[in-house]
Design a protein around this motif. Structure first.
Motif, short mmCIF file in Angstrom:
data_model
loop_
_atom_site.label_atom_id
_atom_site.label_comp_id
_atom_site.label_asym_id
_atom_site.label_seq_id
_atom_site.Cartn_x
_atom_site.Cartn_y
_atom_site.Cartn_z
N GLN A 4 3.64 -0.02 2.95
CA GLN A 4 3.21 -0.52 4.25
C GLN A 4 4.27 -1.49 4.75
N VAL A 5 4.33 -1.65 6.04
CA VAL A 5 5.21 -2.66 6.61
C VAL A 5 4.82 -4.00 6.02
N GLY A 6 5.80 -4.76 5.56
CA GLY A 6 5.54 -6.05 4.90
C GLY A 6 5.66 -5.97 3.39
N ASP A 7 5.58 -4.77 2.82
CA ASP A 7 5.82 -4.60 1.38
C ASP A 7 7.31 -4.77 1.13
N TRP A 8 7.68 -4.75 -0.14
CA TRP A 8 9.08 -4.94 -0.54
C TRP A 8 9.55 -3.75 -1.36
N ILE A 25 10.27 -4.08 3.71
CA ILE A 25 10.03 -2.84 4.42
C ILE A 25 9.55 -3.18 5.83
N VAL A 26 10.31 -2.75 6.83
CA VAL A 26 9.98 -3.05 8.23
C VAL A 26 9.53 -1.81 8.98
N GLY A 27 9.59 -0.65 8.33
CA GLY A 27 9.13 0.60 8.95
C GLY A 27 9.00 1.67 7.89
N THR A 28 8.04 2.58 8.10
CA THR A 28 7.83 3.67 7.15
C THR A 28 7.74 5.00 7.89
N VAL A 58 6.74 -2.97 -3.99
CA VAL A 58 5.95 -4.11 -4.42
C VAL A 58 5.21 -4.63 -3.20
N THR A 59 3.91 -4.84 -3.33
CA THR A 59 3.14 -5.33 -2.19
C THR A 59 3.61 -6.74 -1.82
#
Length: 90
Positions: A4-8, A25-28, A58-59
């Motif tokens: 998800q956006v915001g995960d690493w 992660i800023v986009g999927t 990683v969340t």
């Protein structure tokens, strides 16, 4: 692998002396699958990434907990260093 956006995204290094790379992660892709648009922390740039087998998602909560744990360890080590006099002070 889903994110998800915001995960690493953490890409583990297999070379001695090299560190793991981390990116927010800023986009999927659709339904959280790759490719991911990430912002690398070591370069402060964005890139499109298809993660390989050496990568894990990683969340945001797991990443924050790990960062707090690392900070606490650094604080304990620094406190321990300050508790011992330097050779010049002995």
């Amino acid at each position: 692998m889903r994110a998800q956006v915001g995960d690493w995204l953490v890409v583990h290094s297999h070379t001695e002396g090299r560190h793991d790379r981390r990116a927010e992660i800023v986009g999927t892709g659709p339904d959280g699958v790759p490719p991911y648009t990430v912002r690398w922390t070591d370069e402060d740039r964005e890139a499109l990434v298809f993660p390989g087998p050496d990568a894990q998602v990683v969340t945001a909560a797991e990443h924050a907990a790990h960062a707090r744990s690392e900070a606490a360890l650094i604080d304990r080590v620094q406190a321990g260093i300050g508790a011992h006099p330097s050779p010049a002070e002995r």
